[in-house]
Scaffold this active site. Structure first.
Site, PDB file in Angstrom:
ATOM      1  CD  GLU A 115       1.697  -2.318   1.913  1.00  0.00           C
ATOM      2  OE1 GLU A 115       2.455  -2.962   1.592  1.00  0.00           O
ATOM      3  OE2 GLU A 115       1.204  -1.936   2.936  1.00  0.00           O
TER       4      GLU A 115
ATOM      5  CG  HIS B 130       6.376  -4.132   9.142  1.00  0.00           C
ATOM      6  ND1 HIS B 130       5.689  -2.890   8.987  1.00  0.00           N
ATOM      7  CD2 HIS B 130       5.410  -5.011   8.357  1.00  0.00           C
ATOM      8  CE1 HIS B 130       4.684  -2.807   8.456  1.00  0.00           C
ATOM      9  NE2 HIS B 130       4.418  -4.275   8.238  1.00  0.00           N
TER      10      HIS B 130
ATOM     11  CD  GLN C  34      -4.510  -5.680   6.560  1.00  0.00           C
ATOM     12  OE1 GLN C  34      -3.589  -6.487   6.936  1.00  0.00           O
ATOM     13  NE2 GLN C  34      -4.671  -4.803   5.759  1.00  0.00           N
TER      14      GLN C  34
ATOM     15  CG  ASP D 113       5.260  -6.730   5.085  1.00  0.00           C
ATOM     16  OD1 ASP D 113       4.324  -6.772   6.117  1.00  0.00           O
ATOM     17  OD2 ASP D 113       4.850  -6.021   4.076  1.00  0.00           O
TER      18      ASP D 113
ATOM     19  CG  HIS E 255       0.744  -1.103   7.447  1.00  0.00           C
ATOM     20  ND1 HIS E 255       0.820  -1.642   8.758  1.00  0.00           N
ATOM     21  CD2 HIS E 255       0.701  -2.272   6.671  1.00  0.00           C
ATOM     22  CE1 HIS E 255       1.095  -2.785   9.012  1.00  0.00           C
ATOM     23  NE2 HIS E 255       1.282  -3.390   7.682  1.00  0.00           N
TER      24      HIS E 255
ATOM     25  CG  HIS F  14       1.394  -8.577   8.954  1.00  0.00           C
ATOM     26  ND1 HIS F  14       0.375  -7.597   9.215  1.00  0.00           N
ATOM     27  CD2 HIS F  14       2.157  -7.763   8.099  1.00  0.00           C
ATOM     28  CE1 HIS F  14       0.600  -6.355   8.748  1.00  0.00           C
ATOM     29  NE2 HIS F  14       1.805  -6.532   8.294  1.00  0.00           N
TER      30      HIS F  14
END
Length: 414
Positions: free
Chosen positions: A212, A54, A151, A308, A209, A56
């Site tokens: 969170e 995971h 996102q 992450d 996701h 980005h």
């Protein structure tokens, strides 16, 4: 034929040699006979390559690029609000430049497999196009899976569902989502249905996701698990973060964990980032931001750790060092009994491979690609306690890099 000898092989106490032919593991054992080339590993621990499941890669190092405009409270939702303004000026070349820098950070520290979430709430698909190019250009050195990640939300961002679907058609490997960011619970639930339907339609993996947030009423993981359980799709599904599950009461949590075992869904926890982002509204006691990693391990539910972010609006630190992620995670989750330490390395190797659904071709097994790393220590306890560095990374039997153990110019004199 090449032979790596004098090794301590993770999960195989009966062997100390690996025989490689044509980039594949031909044999693992003792006294495997002569080879054209013999490499002495000096009693060091050999494990499969690190997996970062995971990350980005379209965000990495953008915080530094933002300068003073990037300075703020460092909260999750503030970062989500900041990002759209910055991404308006993204270019394919710019994304590739920063992503490559982060990939080098990770590969130089033993990672050979990355799953990256790429923001596709962008009609130009700038970041996705950049990552599709990099995936192809770097395939001999690292395997990259791409998540079509909305996102700004499938519904919060107008037309988000269609953009995710288009990204899958363009070559993304995984369907992503962010249900807790949708404008209402109903739309978050709707996005979960969309994610599963798209995965089934295009035969893609799932990585959401999920929850969170510190809100214990955020329970999108329950719906995701139910849908993939009914479709027998749990092994191809991952719920990332699930921070709110760490705040859920035990009655609910243990009921759900029984269902997680049935679906065989995977989980990913990002210990450094979520420890930083979560608990912001708490005074004391402050929550840690982790899902129930310890309980998952005890119940045989697959869970992995991940980096992450690296220097982006969500998280100012990060350098791709998975041993640092593991070190933080096992402290926060309190998983350091002798029995746990023997399998803690799974959290950044085998467990991550299961999240990527590559477990059938990953690991130190005969017939697999000869992909492994050499750590500066001789046991799981030794390398974890010392946060040992990676001395070498081998891919298909060839070195990606090799370095010497730490040497003193002037040794300590006491």
């Amino acid at each position: 034929m090449k032979k790596f000898t004098n090794a301590v092989i993770y999960k195989n106490k009966e062997a100390d040699e690996i025989l490689v032919e044509n980039g594949k593991i031909k044999a693992i054992g003792k006294d495997l006979g002569p080879a054209e080339e013999t490499i002495d590993l000096d009693g060091k621990l050999v494990i499969p390559p690190y997996v970062d499941p995971h990350l980005h890669l379209d965000y990495v190092y953008t915080l530094s690029e933002m300068g003073e405009k990037g300075a703020g409270s460092g909260t999750l939702f503030e970062a989500i609000e900041m990002w759209p303004k910055f991404k308006e000026n993204l270019t394919i070349e710019g994304v590739k430049k920063l992503a490559l820098k982060a990939i080098k950070d990770e590969v130089s520290q033993g990672v050979q497999y990355i799953r990256t979430h790429i923001d596709v709430t962008d009609p130009k698909f700038t970041a996705l196009k950049a990552m599709l190019e990099l995936r192809e250009e770097l395939k001999e050195s690292i395997e990259i899976q791409i998540v079509a990640f909305p996102q700004e939300g499938m519904y919060t961002y107008k037309g988000g569902v269609k953009l995710v679907e288009e990204a899958l058609k363009m070559g993304a490997d995984v369907v992503g989502g962010i249900p807790h960011y949708e404008p209402a619970r109903e739309f978050g639930e709707k996005s979960i249905h969309d994610i599963v339907n798209l995965a089934l339609k295009y035969d893609k993996l799932i990585d959401v996701h999920c929850d969170e947030t510190d809100d214990p009423h955020s329970r999108f993981v329950e719906l995701l698990n139910a849908l993939v359980l009914m479709e027998n799709y749990g092994e191809r599904t991952t719920a990332s973060h699930t921070c709110s599950f760490g705040s859920a009461d035990d009655s609910y949590a243990y009921r759900m964990m029984d269902l997680f075992k049935k679906s065989k869904m995977n989980f990913i926890s990002c210990p450094t980032e979520n420890a930083y982002l979560q608990g912001r509204q708490d005074t004391y006691p402050k929550r840690r931001g982790l899902t129930r990693v310890k309980e998952f391990m005890e119940m045989g539910i697959n869970v992995a750790f991940a980096q992450d972010s690296i220097n982006d609006p969500w998280y100012p630190m990060g350098n791709g060092n998975m041993m640092n992620i593991l070190d933080n995670g096992i402290h926060l989750a309190q998983i350091m009994s002798p029995e746990e330490i023997e399998k803690d390395l799974d959290l950044i190797t085998y467990n991550g491979a299961s999240c990527l659904n590559i477990q059938d071709r990953y690991g130190l097994e005969i017939g697999n690609d000869a992909n492994f790393i050499v750590l500066d220590g001789n046991s799981p306890f030794d390398v974890i306690r010392n946060r040992s560095s990676v001395l070498a990374s081998i891919r298909k039997g060839e070195y990606l890099f090799k370095q010497k153990p730490l040497e003193y110019e002037i040794e300590l004199n006491l």
